[in-house]
Design a protein around this motif. Sequence first.
Motif, PDB file in Angstrom:
ATOM      1  N   ASP A 180      27.806  47.461 -18.269  1.00 35.98           N
ATOM      2  CA  ASP A 180      27.994  46.552 -17.132  1.00 35.98           C
ATOM      3  C   ASP A 180      28.813  47.162 -15.997  1.00 35.98           C
ATOM      4  OD1 ASP A 180      30.358  46.433 -18.607  1.00 35.98           O
ATOM      5  OD2 ASP A 180      30.622  44.280 -18.319  1.00 35.98           O
ATOM      6  N   ALA A 181      29.611  48.168 -16.261  1.00 32.96           N
ATOM      7  CA  ALA A 181      30.375  48.839 -15.199  1.00 32.96           C
ATOM      8  C   ALA A 181      29.454  49.584 -14.231  1.00 32.96           C
ATOM      9  CB  ALA A 181      31.386  49.810 -15.800  1.00 32.96           C
ATOM     10  N   ALA A 182      28.209  49.770 -14.595  1.00 32.20           N
ATOM     11  CA  ALA A 182      27.257  50.504 -13.750  1.00 32.20           C
ATOM     12  C   ALA A 182      26.463  49.591 -12.817  1.00 32.20           C
ATOM     13  CB  ALA A 182      26.292  51.294 -14.630  1.00 32.20           C
TER      14      ALA A 182
ATOM     15  N   ALA B   4      27.035  54.484 -27.309  1.00 34.53           N
ATOM     16  CA  ALA B   4      27.337  55.527 -26.324  1.00 34.53           C
ATOM     17  C   ALA B   4      28.013  54.953 -25.082  1.00 34.53           C
ATOM     18  CB  ALA B   4      26.052  56.255 -25.929  1.00 34.53           C
ATOM     19  N   ALA B   5      28.505  53.734 -25.159  1.00 32.74           N
ATOM     20  CA  ALA B   5      29.098  53.060 -23.993  1.00 32.74           C
ATOM     21  C   ALA B   5      30.256  53.843 -23.376  1.00 32.74           C
ATOM     22  CB  ALA B   5      29.545  51.656 -24.371  1.00 32.74           C
ATOM     23  N   ASP B   6      30.957  54.657 -24.162  1.00 31.15           N
ATOM     24  CA  ASP B   6      32.055  55.455 -23.615  1.00 31.15           C
ATOM     25  C   ASP B   6      31.573  56.443 -22.558  1.00 31.15           C
ATOM     26  OD1 ASP B   6      33.889  55.786 -26.753  1.00 31.15           O
ATOM     27  OD2 ASP B   6      33.894  54.193 -25.246  1.00 31.15           O
ATOM     28  N   ALA B   7      30.288  56.733 -22.545  1.00 30.57           N
ATOM     29  CA  ALA B   7      29.738  57.699 -21.593  1.00 30.57           C
ATOM     30  C   ALA B   7      29.357  57.060 -20.260  1.00 30.57           C
ATOM     31  CB  ALA B   7      28.519  58.383 -22.200  1.00 30.57           C
ATOM     32  N   VAL B   8      29.481  55.746 -20.130  1.00 29.33           N
ATOM     33  CA  VAL B   8      29.052  55.057 -18.902  1.00 29.33           C
ATOM     34  C   VAL B   8      29.670  55.662 -17.641  1.00 29.33           C
ATOM     35  CG1 VAL B   8      29.105  52.851 -17.653  1.00 29.33           C
ATOM     36  CG2 VAL B   8      28.315  52.938 -20.029  1.00 29.33           C
ATOM     37  N   PRO B   9      30.986  55.916 -17.580  1.00 31.21           N
ATOM     38  CA  PRO B   9      31.532  56.491 -16.339  1.00 31.21           C
ATOM     39  C   PRO B   9      30.873  57.826 -15.955  1.00 31.21           C
ATOM     40  CG  PRO B   9      33.310  55.683 -17.729  1.00 31.21           C
ATOM     41  CD  PRO B   9      32.045  55.612 -18.550  1.00 31.21           C
ATOM     42  N   ASP B  10      30.598  58.675 -16.934  1.00 32.55           N
ATOM     43  CA  ASP B  10      29.930  59.942 -16.635  1.00 32.55           C
ATOM     44  C   ASP B  10      28.498  59.699 -16.162  1.00 32.55           C
ATOM     45  OD1 ASP B  10      32.072  61.661 -17.302  1.00 32.55           O
ATOM     46  OD2 ASP B  10      31.589  61.464 -19.420  1.00 32.55           O
ATOM     47  N   LEU B  11      27.804  58.777 -16.807  1.00 38.31           N
ATOM     48  CA  LEU B  11      26.428  58.477 -16.420  1.00 38.31           C
ATOM     49  C   LEU B  11      26.367  57.913 -15.003  1.00 38.31           C
ATOM     50  CD1 LEU B  11      25.280  57.013 -19.828  1.00 38.31           C
ATOM     51  CD2 LEU B  11      24.479  59.143 -18.784  1.00 38.31           C
ATOM     52  N   VAL B  12      27.350  57.109 -14.633  1.00 35.69           N
ATOM     53  CA  VAL B  12      27.393  56.567 -13.275  1.00 35.69           C
ATOM     54  C   VAL B  12      27.487  57.693 -12.252  1.00 35.69           C
ATOM     55  CG1 VAL B  12      28.829  55.242 -11.653  1.00 35.69           C
ATOM     56  CG2 VAL B  12      28.234  54.272 -13.882  1.00 35.69           C
ATOM     57  N   THR B  13      28.254  58.729 -12.562  1.00 36.01           N
ATOM     58  CA  THR B  13      28.345  59.843 -11.607  1.00 36.01           C
ATOM     59  C   THR B  13      26.994  60.555 -11.466  1.00 36.01           C
ATOM     60  OG1 THR B  13      29.085  61.493 -13.223  1.00 36.01           O
ATOM     61  CG2 THR B  13      30.794  60.233 -12.091  1.00 36.01           C
TER      62      THR B  13
ATOM     63  N   THR C 255      19.261  56.032 -19.447  1.00 38.31           N
ATOM     64  CA  THR C 255      20.279  56.079 -20.498  1.00 38.31           C
ATOM     65  C   THR C 255      21.188  54.857 -20.406  1.00 38.31           C
ATOM     66  OG1 THR C 255      20.177  58.481 -20.473  1.00 38.31           O
ATOM     67  CG2 THR C 255      22.091  57.489 -21.551  1.00 38.31           C
ATOM     68  N   LEU C 256      21.552  54.447 -19.197  1.00 37.63           N
ATOM     69  CA  LEU C 256      22.342  53.216 -19.027  1.00 37.63           C
ATOM     70  C   LEU C 256      21.549  52.010 -19.530  1.00 37.63           C
ATOM     71  CD1 LEU C 256      23.830  54.068 -15.544  1.00 37.63           C
ATOM     72  CD2 LEU C 256      25.158  53.715 -17.643  1.00 37.63           C
ATOM     73  N   ALA C 257      20.249  52.002 -19.301  1.00 37.69           N
ATOM     74  CA  ALA C 257      19.407  50.919 -19.822  1.00 37.69           C
ATOM     75  C   ALA C 257      19.462  50.869 -21.345  1.00 37.69           C
ATOM     76  CB  ALA C 257      17.961  51.094 -19.349  1.00 37.69           C
ATOM     77  N   ALA C 258      19.444  52.033 -21.984  1.00 38.31           N
ATOM     78  CA  ALA C 258      19.498  52.092 -23.449  1.00 38.31           C
ATOM     79  C   ALA C 258      20.836  51.569 -23.974  1.00 38.31           C
ATOM     80  CB  ALA C 258      19.261  53.514 -23.935  1.00 38.31           C
ATOM     81  N   ILE C 259      21.886  51.769 -23.201  1.00 41.09           N
ATOM     82  CA  ILE C 259      23.211  51.270 -23.602  1.00 41.09           C
ATOM     83  C   ILE C 259      23.254  49.751 -23.449  1.00 41.09           C
ATOM     84  CG2 ILE C 259      25.677  51.329 -23.013  1.00 41.09           C
ATOM     85  CD1 ILE C 259      25.217  54.345 -22.314  1.00 41.09           C
TER      86      ILE C 259
END
Length: 163
Positions: A87-89, A53-62, A78-82
Amino acid sequence: MLGDDSVDRGGPQSVLRCPAAEVSELPLGVRADPGADGMLQAMGVLEAIGKPAADAVPDLVTFLSDPNTDVASEAAVTLAAIGPAADAAVEPLRRLLGDETPAEVRYPAAFALGRIGPAAKGALSRLVELSNSSDELRAPVAVWAALKIEPADGSLFETAIPL
């Protein structure tokens, strides 16, 4: 539908953006909901997906800055699960370690940094600082995360287990 290019092309982050008609076939009974409950359900799916689900990182950061602490903390989990792929977060998560951040967001942020691992080295000094906290939950979470980021640092072990 999920087989339609409009959803498949978007990857895992499309779970957060699909119209209701396209989300109706998602696993785990997730349905589109523009409110916090829908975001929490979508993030739960992404959490179950994990690294892919790494493609969702930018959305999760918001979502880390969402005023609803449930949404912000679930974004961190969720970022922890990724894991390392998130790392962008690191910088947004590091900013959540401040005293002004509610504990229910701060702890998952520290946890996520630990799960990201060595790529979260930019947050290490703040985590080491927090490891000396008198807060009975903040200190162990900070030490755990710091050890996941820098496992060879012997001084962190001394903080974790005072001798």
